[in-house]
Design an enzyme around this catalytic site. Structure first.
Site, PDB file in Angstrom:
ATOM      1  N   HIS A 216       0.789  -1.189  -0.228  1.00 19.53           N
ATOM      2  CA  HIS A 216       0.082  -0.080   0.084  1.00 19.53           C
ATOM      3  C   HIS A 216       0.805   1.235  -0.125  1.00 19.53           C
ATOM      4  O   HIS A 216       0.339   2.510   0.164  1.00 19.53           O
ATOM      5  CB  HIS A 216      -0.827  -0.312   1.240  1.00 19.53           C
ATOM      6  CG  HIS A 216      -1.942   0.852   1.130  1.00 19.53           C
ATOM      7  ND1 HIS A 216      -2.364   1.798   2.204  1.00 19.53           N
ATOM      8  CD2 HIS A 216      -3.181   0.973   0.338  1.00 19.53           C
ATOM      9  CE1 HIS A 216      -3.375   2.246   1.723  1.00 19.53           C
ATOM     10  NE2 HIS A 216      -3.926   2.077   0.659  1.00 19.53           N
ATOM     11  N   LYS A 218       3.229   4.390  -1.098  1.00 21.72           N
ATOM     12  CA  LYS A 218       3.456   5.532  -2.167  1.00 21.72           C
ATOM     13  C   LYS A 218       4.614   6.057  -1.952  1.00 21.72           C
ATOM     14  O   LYS A 218       4.835   7.016  -1.006  1.00 21.72           O
ATOM     15  CB  LYS A 218       2.135   6.215  -2.185  1.00 21.72           C
ATOM     16  CG  LYS A 218       0.833   5.813  -2.324  1.00 21.72           C
ATOM     17  CD  LYS A 218       0.232   5.251  -1.000  1.00 21.72           C
ATOM     18  CE  LYS A 218      -1.108   4.996  -1.560  1.00 21.72           C
ATOM     19  NZ  LYS A 218      -1.821   4.354  -0.256  1.00 21.72           N
ATOM     20  N   ASP A 223      17.421   9.942  -7.124  1.00 23.01           N
ATOM     21  CA  ASP A 223      18.779  10.357  -7.023  1.00 23.01           C
ATOM     22  C   ASP A 223      19.192  10.108  -5.696  1.00 23.01           C
ATOM     23  O   ASP A 223      20.354  10.449  -5.022  1.00 23.01           O
ATOM     24  CB  ASP A 223      19.311  11.508  -7.587  1.00 23.01           C
ATOM     25  CG  ASP A 223      18.991  11.829  -8.856  1.00 23.01           C
ATOM     26  OD1 ASP A 223      18.812  10.640  -9.879  1.00 23.01           O
ATOM     27  OD2 ASP A 223      19.251  12.871  -9.581  1.00 23.01           O
ATOM     28  N   HIS A 392      -8.459  11.234   1.311  1.00 24.92           N
ATOM     29  CA  HIS A 392      -7.952  10.214   1.312  1.00 24.92           C
ATOM     30  C   HIS A 392      -6.539  10.278   2.175  1.00 24.92           C
ATOM     31  O   HIS A 392      -5.781   9.591   2.214  1.00 24.92           O
ATOM     32  CB  HIS A 392      -7.405   9.844  -0.022  1.00 24.92           C
ATOM     33  CG  HIS A 392      -6.985   8.696  -0.319  1.00 24.92           C
ATOM     34  ND1 HIS A 392      -5.672   8.257  -0.590  1.00 24.92           N
ATOM     35  CD2 HIS A 392      -7.600   7.393  -0.200  1.00 24.92           C
ATOM     36  CE1 HIS A 392      -5.481   6.999  -0.771  1.00 24.92           C
ATOM     37  NE2 HIS A 392      -6.476   6.337  -0.566  1.00 24.92           N
ATOM     38  N   LYS A 394      -3.950  10.460   5.270  1.00 23.18           N
ATOM     39  CA  LYS A 394      -3.429   9.599   6.160  1.00 23.18           C
ATOM     40  C   LYS A 394      -2.842  10.435   7.311  1.00 23.18           C
ATOM     41  O   LYS A 394      -1.609  10.398   7.168  1.00 23.18           O
ATOM     42  CB  LYS A 394      -3.108   8.166   6.105  1.00 23.18           C
ATOM     43  CG  LYS A 394      -3.920   7.503   4.972  1.00 23.18           C
ATOM     44  CD  LYS A 394      -3.379   7.692   3.769  1.00 23.18           C
ATOM     45  CE  LYS A 394      -4.275   6.561   2.720  1.00 23.18           C
ATOM     46  NZ  LYS A 394      -5.622   6.452   2.999  1.00 23.18           N
ATOM     47  N   ASP A 399      -0.447  17.452  20.114  1.00 28.83           N
ATOM     48  CA  ASP A 399       0.249  18.365  21.131  1.00 28.83           C
ATOM     49  C   ASP A 399       0.975  19.364  20.218  1.00 28.83           C
ATOM     50  O   ASP A 399       1.780  20.127  20.547  1.00 28.83           O
ATOM     51  CB  ASP A 399       1.320  17.663  21.904  1.00 28.83           C
ATOM     52  CG  ASP A 399       0.512  16.733  23.156  1.00 28.83           C
ATOM     53  OD1 ASP A 399      -0.633  17.102  23.093  1.00 28.83           O
ATOM     54  OD2 ASP A 399       1.194  16.029  23.788  1.00 28.83           O
TER      55      ASP A 399
END
Length: 474
Positions: A216, A218, A223, A392, A394, A399
């Protein structure tokens, strides 16, 4: 006679499933769901359990040879030298979180990084295009979803140009997530000279045990100097209207500094798994580049190849160590029992807990399952805001000083089955930028009132409970 034989087979299969659920189950609530599913749905229930319920961390017999291969690679490559490097952090709270991640993954905190928070798909891809065009040595891409469309067509054009310049291009994609990626595009990339490989492919002999374990992540690394990670996939949903959901919103990070190498380590491990090519022996792919930044970053890689549910423990540590506030932005909020109780305890202890979630998503079952947890959270004092557009992202931060952006949802699939990657930023500056965006979105969202929510229809409540019952499959 036929019914007797079928009944006997069902008893044998259920007994097998029951044994594995009881002896190797992780959570009582989830184990009970599986017991009922395998009991009430003859043959189908056991088949679904075999596909989605096997606990690979506990049952060594069912551990895939690919998973063993990953574990051996983790043990042999990128071994940390010295201590966990937590002394560069400011306080005990940060040090505890950092030590937890280091103990589970050997990933250290890296200092002197610069971070740009990319607040939507348009910003993310504009930054990625620019970085790809500036590549001088190699381009490494890894995405759960790669789909044909305007975005990927532009990326392919850039890659074609870079390949002609002698730049190395390697691409990993998840077989299930990228099922829309057609054969013509794959062949075109290969003919151009790109190295293109599927992750967790469906193979004869391992299909039944590999289907449930998806990559899952991404990731884009150029370089080893600049890296991208977060929630954005390569899909036109971020720039064109999705039916019923509009343009998807997401959060991504552009990172420069030593932390890029940590992101790249995750890619190299997955590349080794997919190809048997160990690129970590070549300094060209492992050289670390410093940067005069002020952000401390720790990369959290998790999956079935680790002994612990790393990202679930990361989220739990955030919630348990928070002293003032907890803010969560996530598309699929289907918490485990421990996560749910941690949120309630935090709110009851006087900590300001705010959840910013989409009112609807691309999965009705996930949406109903998410709604099923709201009443108990609202009773404890958790603030829940529903936004009209589909986010979408996450993101979790506490704090106003520690933030996490990555690929991980608040659900069993991300915690226990998927290969995920988060970036923890021990930075008031980065957290403040995320909070500004969070507050802006929150002020436009609808805040749920407990008394009003209790008046929802019987049909709604029934759908919520049914979806929650099947949450082990989500």
């Amino acid at each position: 006679m036929v019914y007797y034989i079928l009944g006997l087979i069902h008893v044998i299969l259920f007994s097998w499933a029951f044994y594995n659920i009881i002896y190797f189950g992780v959570r009582p609530s989830k184990s009970l769901s599986w017991v009922l599913i395998t009991l009430l749905f003859p043959f189908l229930g056991v088949s679904v359990f075999a596909l989605f319920g096997i606990n690979r961390r506990k049952i060594k017999f069912f551990e895939l040879k690919e998973t063993k291969k990953r574990k051996e690679y983790i043990q042999q490559s990128f071994k940390s030298k010295g201590d966990s490097n937590t002394d560069i952090l400011k306080n005990k709270k940060q040090q505890k979180i950092s030590q937890l991640i280091y103990s589970n993954t050997n990933s250290k905190v890296q200092d002197k990084n610069s971070v740009i928070v990319l607040k939507n798909g348009k910003e993310a891809f504009e930054a990625i295009y620019k970085a790809l065009e500036a590549a001088e040595v190699f381009i490494h891409l890894q995405y759960y979803i790669i789909e044909n469309g305007e975005i990927f067509s532009k990326i392919v054009k850039i890659l074609e140009k870079k390949l002609q310049e002698g730049i190395e291009v390697r691409i990993l994609y998840d077989t299930l997530g990228s099922y829309h990626l057609n054969k013509e595009t794959k062949q075109k990339l290969k003919d151009m000279g790109a190295e293109l490989y599927p992750e967790t492919p469906f193979k004869f002999g391992s299909f039944i045990f590999s289907l449930n374990y998806r990559n899952h992540r991404k990731i884009a690394v150029i370089d080893n100097k600049i890296g991208f990670t977060g929630g954005v996939n390569i899909s036109d949903e971020y720039i064109t209207e999705d039916v019923g959901l509009g343009i998807w919103q997401d959060t991504h990070l552009q990172i420069t500094g030593f932390a890029v190498n940590c992101i790249h380590q995750s890619f190299l491990k997955d590349y080794y798994y997919a190809t048997n090519q160990n690129l970590s022996d070549d300094e060209k792919y492992t050289k670390m580049y410093g940067h005069n930044g002020d952000t401390k970053i720790q990369i959290v890689s998790s999956g079935p190849d680790y002994e612990e549910a790393v990202v679930m423990q990361q989220y739990l540590s955030f919630i348990n160590l928070a002293e003032k506030s907890i803010c969560v932005l996530n598309p699929y909020f289907i918490p485990t029992f421990s996560i749910l109780e941690a949120f309630k305890i935090a709110a009851l202890s006087g900590i300001n807990v705010s959840l910013l979630l989409p009112a609807k998503s691309d999965s009705k079952v996930a949406t109903y399952g998410m709604y099923s947890y709201f009443e108990s959270l609202l009773k404890a004092g958790v603030h829940i805001y529903l936004r009209d557009d589909f986010s979408h992202s996450k993101v979790i931060f506490i704090d106003d000083e520690i933030a996490s952006v990555g690929s991980t949802n608040f659900d069993c699939r991300s915690f226990e089955h998927n290969y995920e990657l988060n970036a923890i930023m021990y930075s008031k500056k980065a957290t403040a930028e995320l909070k500004e965006e969070f507050d802006e979105r929150k002020n436009k969202a609808h805040k749920i009132d407990l008394e009003t929510f209790r008046k929802r229809s019987f049909k709604q409540k029934t759908l919520e409970r049914l979806s929650r019952f099947f949450s082990p499959l989500l």
